[in-house]
Enzyme design. Structure first.
Site, PDB file in Angstrom:
ATOM      1  N   SER A  92       0.829  -1.202   0.000  1.00 43.97           N
ATOM      2  CA  SER A  92       0.000   0.000   0.000  1.00 43.97           C
ATOM      3  C   SER A  92       0.863   1.251   0.000  1.00 43.97           C
ATOM      4  O   SER A  92       1.941   1.273   0.605  1.00 43.97           O
ATOM      5  CB  SER A  92      -0.868  -0.011   1.262  1.00 43.97           C
ATOM      6  OG  SER A  92      -1.465   1.248   1.454  1.00 43.97           O
TER       7      SER A  92
ATOM      8  N   TYR B 286      -1.566  -1.067  10.855  1.00 44.41           N
ATOM      9  CA  TYR B 286      -1.920  -1.657   9.561  1.00 44.41           C
ATOM     10  C   TYR B 286      -0.818  -1.376   8.539  1.00 44.41           C
ATOM     11  O   TYR B 286      -0.310  -2.290   7.879  1.00 44.41           O
ATOM     12  CB  TYR B 286      -3.267  -1.093   9.058  1.00 44.41           C
ATOM     13  CG  TYR B 286      -3.436  -1.213   7.563  1.00 44.41           C
ATOM     14  CD1 TYR B 286      -3.717  -2.444   6.981  1.00 44.41           C
ATOM     15  CD2 TYR B 286      -3.273  -0.107   6.731  1.00 44.41           C
ATOM     16  CE1 TYR B 286      -3.831  -2.559   5.605  1.00 44.41           C
ATOM     17  CE2 TYR B 286      -3.389  -0.209   5.359  1.00 44.41           C
ATOM     18  CZ  TYR B 286      -3.666  -1.436   4.802  1.00 44.41           C
ATOM     19  OH  TYR B 286      -3.762  -1.550   3.439  1.00 44.41           O
TER      20      TYR B 286
ATOM     21  N   LYS C 268       2.171  -3.877   6.574  1.00 47.56           N
ATOM     22  CA  LYS C 268       2.508  -3.943   5.139  1.00 47.56           C
ATOM     23  C   LYS C 268       4.012  -3.775   4.946  1.00 47.56           C
ATOM     24  O   LYS C 268       4.649  -4.504   4.177  1.00 47.56           O
ATOM     25  CB  LYS C 268       1.753  -2.853   4.367  1.00 47.56           C
ATOM     26  CG  LYS C 268       0.240  -3.058   4.296  1.00 47.56           C
ATOM     27  CD  LYS C 268      -0.120  -4.227   3.393  1.00 47.56           C
ATOM     28  CE  LYS C 268      -1.611  -4.428   3.264  1.00 47.56           C
ATOM     29  NZ  LYS C 268      -1.960  -5.700   2.588  1.00 47.56           N
TER      30      LYS C 268
HETATM   31  N1  UFG Z   1     -12.531  11.099   3.474  1.00 46.48           N
HETATM   32  C1  UFG Z   1     -13.558  11.950   3.868  1.00 46.48           C
HETATM   33  N2  UFG Z   1     -14.691  11.398   4.395  1.00 46.48           N
HETATM   34  C2  UFG Z   1     -14.863  10.047   4.548  1.00 46.48           C
HETATM   35  C3  UFG Z   1     -13.809   9.189   4.135  1.00 46.48           C
HETATM   36  C4  UFG Z   1     -12.654   9.752   3.613  1.00 46.48           C
HETATM   37  O1  UFG Z   1     -13.445  13.173   3.752  1.00 46.48           O
HETATM   38  O2  UFG Z   1     -15.905   9.623   5.035  1.00 46.48           O
HETATM   39  C5  UFG Z   1     -11.314  11.675   2.870  1.00 46.48           C
HETATM   40  C6  UFG Z   1     -10.041  11.389   3.657  1.00 46.48           C
HETATM   41  O3  UFG Z   1      -9.869  12.376   4.662  1.00 46.48           O
HETATM   42  C7  UFG Z   1      -8.986  11.428   2.553  1.00 46.48           C
HETATM   43  C8  UFG Z   1      -9.722  10.899   1.336  1.00 46.48           C
HETATM   44  O4  UFG Z   1     -11.117  11.077   1.613  1.00 46.48           O
HETATM   45  O5  UFG Z   1      -8.599  12.755   2.291  1.00 46.48           O
HETATM   46  C9  UFG Z   1      -9.474   9.430   1.062  1.00 46.48           C
HETATM   47  O6  UFG Z   1      -9.745   8.674   2.227  1.00 46.48           O
HETATM   48  P1  UFG Z   1      -9.849   7.075   2.203  1.00 46.48           P
HETATM   49  O7  UFG Z   1     -10.169   6.626   3.576  1.00 46.48           O
HETATM   50  O8  UFG Z   1     -10.739   6.638   1.101  1.00 46.48           O
HETATM   51  O9  UFG Z   1      -8.380   6.638   1.779  1.00 46.48           O
HETATM   52  P2  UFG Z   1      -6.990   6.881   2.503  1.00 46.48           P
HETATM   53  O10 UFG Z   1      -6.105   7.526   1.496  1.00 46.48           O
HETATM   54  O11 UFG Z   1      -7.106   7.538   3.796  1.00 46.48           O
HETATM   55  O12 UFG Z   1      -6.560   5.400   2.819  1.00 46.48           O
HETATM   56  C10 UFG Z   1      -6.459   4.475   1.773  1.00 46.48           C
HETATM   57  C11 UFG Z   1      -6.758   3.070   2.286  1.00 46.48           C
HETATM   58  C12 UFG Z   1      -5.698   2.594   3.211  1.00 46.48           C
HETATM   59  C13 UFG Z   1      -4.371   2.769   2.610  1.00 46.48           C
HETATM   60  C14 UFG Z   1      -4.164   4.180   2.127  1.00 46.48           C
HETATM   61  C15 UFG Z   1      -2.889   4.292   1.361  1.00 46.48           C
HETATM   62  O13 UFG Z   1      -7.980   3.041   2.959  1.00 46.48           O
HETATM   63  O14 UFG Z   1      -5.903   1.224   3.458  1.00 46.48           O
HETATM   64  O15 UFG Z   1      -5.195   4.546   1.245  1.00 46.48           O
HETATM   65  O16 UFG Z   1      -2.559   5.613   1.128  1.00 46.48           O
HETATM   66  F1  UFG Z   1      -3.429   2.478   3.523  1.00 46.48           F
END
Ligand code: UFG
Length: 344
Positions: A129, A153, A157
């Site tokens: 990841s 988590y 990885k």
């Molecule tokens: N976000 C919101 N509201 C929500 C969910 C997410 O505003 O309800 C925002 C987050 O703050 C972030 C973006 O949307 O700015 C993406 O969030 P995600 O949770 O979809 O993805 P992340 O980048 O935080 O995390 C994902 C995976 C992880 C992985 C990571 C790697 O969920 O497993 O990418 O960068 F580790």
């Protein structure tokens, strides 16, 4: 050439799409899954989409008591390699239950390694990841970027990547690719497989999709005061079918390369999309309203990350081809047709 690949976590969101692409490329597939965060119906639908029989071993890979069974099944399948996706993946849960995350994720990987070793199938693609880059690099981030995950988590990885490097150093027959996924979204164009999160989705796209379909009132945008173009977080969203094809390309590369070892490869599009841009695109694709409110920043989130994808292009001859609109249209198609996921 037809090969035989074990796909652990093959019933899950990414795994099911990997199985479809492998089977469509003419390979035989053995899914190993315990359905702890996936559904047997996904395996049935992989077969429906591809018209190919998929073998299945329902087992918890992380339980050492299952090692003999896994060794036996991987040997009997006569595997030539594997894609390892099985594991726990909820960032927040990993902070609360670190020991469980290390136990499950690391033991599952070690069990698979022993079974592959026993079968003489020393070709492995590992589902890593972009989270391994933490907040340590300017984007676009390439594979030489500093690593340092921000939660158990992500560290699991990183640790598995390191274990795989040690194994490939000790035994030059191993060929391993650590694929560092950016943010997989979307679904197969058939609308028959897609992401089916348990409970309240942690990730942006499944949450937006549930708002669009009327299962949730509104999206909470975690922070609009980041140093990004509109203040919301920027990520590199990649269509899950592009991502799945990246696995086929990686296995082709591992089959051809003369050089043993373990290599890290980013799989992303190379571009960043903000939360507000993602919401606007999903609104266009679904023709539904997506109400949102601005909420505080989520702990552990970073402002911006997107991939340098040149290594995947050079080495794997692969690049993402699908647009943000494709991702939204396919994600919506799946969500609308399966409002309750595989349970419907
Ligand atoms: N976000 C919101 N509201 C929500 C969910 C997410 O505003 O309800 C925002 C987050 O703050 C972030 C973006 O949307 O700015 C993406 O969030 P995600 O949770 O979809 O993805 P992340 O980048 O935080 O995390 C994902 C995976 C992880 C992985 C990571 C790697 O969920 O497993 O990418 O960068 F580790």
């Amino acid at each position: 050439m037809t090969e035989k690949f074990v796909v652990t976590g093959g019933a899950g969101y990414i795994g099911s799409h990997v199985c479809v692409e492998l089977a469509s490329a003419g390979h035989d597939v053995l899914v190993i899954d315990d359905f702890s965060n996936s559904h047997p119906e996904a395996v049935r639908r992989i077969q429906e989409i591809t018209g190919v029989d998929i073998s299945l071993l329902e087992v918890d890979l992380a339980n050492p008591a299952n090692l003999p069974k896994v060794i036996e099944s991987v040997g009997a399948f006569d595997a030539t390699g594997a894609v390892h996706l099985a594991g726990l993946k909820a960032v927040g849960e990993s902070v609360e239950q670190p020991a469980r995350y290390y136990d499950v994720n690391i033991n599952a990987a070690l069990t698979l390694l022993r079974a592959l070793e026993n079968a003489g199938a020393k070709k492995l693609v590992f589902s890593s990841s972009a989270t391994v880059y933490g907040d340590l690099n300017e984007s676009p981030v390439n594979e030489t970027g500093a690593t340092g995950a921000a939660n158990p988590y992500g560290r699991s990885k990183l640790f598995i990547e390191e274990i795989l490097k040690d194994i490939a150093t000790a035994d030059k027959d191993w060929r391993i690719a650590n694929l560092r996924y950016f943010n997989p979204v979307g679904a197969h164009s058939s609308g028959r497989i897609g992401e089916d999160p348990n409970g309240v989705p942690n990730n942006l796209f499944p949450f937006i999709a549930q708002v669009a379909v009327g299962k949730r009132d509104k999206l909470r945008i975690f922070g609009d005061d980041y140093p990004t173009r509109d203040g919301t977080g920027v990520r590199d969203y990649i269509h899950v079918v592009d991502l799945a094809r990246g696995h086929v390309a990686a296995l082709d590369y591992l089959a051809e390369t003369k050089q043993g070892g373990a290599i890290d490869i980013n799989l992303g599009t190379g571009g960043g999309v903000s939360v507000k841009e993602a919401v606007a695109a999903f609104k266009r694709a679904s023709n539904r309203d997506i109400p949102f409110e601005i909420a505080p920043r989520r702990e552990g989130d970073i402002a911006e990350i997107y991939a340098d994808t040149s290594l995947a292009k050079d080495l794997l001859n692969w690049r993402a081809t699908k647009t943000l609109d494709d991702m939204c249209a396919d994600h919506w198609h799946w969500q609308r047709n399966n409002p309750n996921g595989f349970k419907s």
